[in-house]
Design a protein around this motif. Sequence first.
Motif, mmCIF file in Angstrom:
data_model
loop_
_atom_site.group_PDB
_atom_site.id
_atom_site.type_symbol
_atom_site.label_atom_id
_atom_site.label_comp_id
_atom_site.label_asym_id
_atom_site.label_seq_id
_atom_site.Cartn_x
_atom_site.Cartn_y
_atom_site.Cartn_z
ATOM 1 N N ALA A 31 32.309 -22.183 -34.038
ATOM 2 C CA ALA A 31 33.674 -21.912 -33.587
ATOM 3 C C ALA A 31 33.827 -20.448 -33.188
ATOM 4 O O ALA A 31 34.484 -20.133 -32.192
ATOM 5 N N ARG A 32 33.225 -19.578 -33.956
ATOM 6 C CA ARG A 32 33.291 -18.141 -33.634
ATOM 7 C C ARG A 32 32.663 -17.876 -32.273
ATOM 8 O O ARG A 32 33.221 -17.132 -31.435
ATOM 9 N N ALA A 33 31.528 -18.464 -32.009
ATOM 10 C CA ALA A 33 30.870 -18.291 -30.710
ATOM 11 C C ALA A 33 31.721 -18.851 -29.580
ATOM 12 O O ALA A 33 31.788 -18.272 -28.483
ATOM 13 N N GLN A 34 32.391 -19.981 -29.839
ATOM 14 C CA GLN A 34 33.245 -20.584 -28.808
ATOM 15 C C GLN A 34 34.428 -19.688 -28.470
ATOM 16 O O GLN A 34 34.818 -19.565 -27.304
ATOM 17 N N VAL A 35 35.015 -19.054 -29.470
ATOM 18 C CA VAL A 35 36.144 -18.164 -29.221
ATOM 19 C C VAL A 35 35.715 -16.972 -28.364
ATOM 20 O O VAL A 35 36.406 -16.587 -27.409
#
Length: 285
Positions: free
Chosen positions: A46-50
Amino acid sequence: MKMTPRSALYMPASNQRAMDKARGLPADAIIFDLEDAVAPDAKDSARAQVVAQLAAGGYGARQLVVRCNDLSTPWGRDDLQAVAAAPGLHTVCLPKVESTGQLQAVTDLLDACGRSDMAIWAMIETPAGIANVEQIAACERVAALLMGTTDLCAELRLPPDEARRGLSYALQRCVLAARLAGVMVLDGVYLDIGNETGLESVCEQGRALGFDGKTLIHPGQIEIANAVFGPSPAAVERARRLLQLWQETSEAGAAVAVLDGKLIELMHVDEARRVLATAEHIARL
């Protein structure tokens, strides 16, 4: 003039489709959520997606915020370091802020990442947060207080109550702390997604208490929040008339200005300017 969002929509950072959809939503602010909305095993992805979402851009004039996990968790430091390097992001949201020490630790980390410009939205959602809210609001990097009413109700052991009577003191204290510090303050979320009448009622209550806007959990809630917390066409027209009258009165050297039978003072001029600035910002979304 600093703009205050009428609507701030939490968006799960693990949901790529939802984040893409947010580019076309009429919310004033989007809060990409790495905390409550993301399962532990999905935190890293999720962090990478943000970060990728922020790099892609396309959100127009909407204010973009990322809610990070607390530094006491296994993910908090990685969250802050990642978003500090993200393009176009100028604000982080911190959950369960209870002390100035928490804020200082985050500030030190952001400074070490070269982001002394990054503002903080502090969530007040525990009794300790309420007890220390004046000091929290006064911290230099804090730009907004956000009510975390769901967790606060649980910690206070409050029974379900549409009127939020048990939260009255906490809500009013946070509004007062925000006004003393000169920062924004946003009301908490409304969980009954399909109840438009209830949402409108709680938005009206929040506005009557002095909140600038409302945090939301579903796109279907945006329209009502925007309508309640935004200036109506009548309010915009009155603001224009007031400023025109004020200018004419000042140029004529008159002692007083009266609009619709009511005395106009400098505080009313400031509010009229805020209303027009808000209307102009809305038009750019």
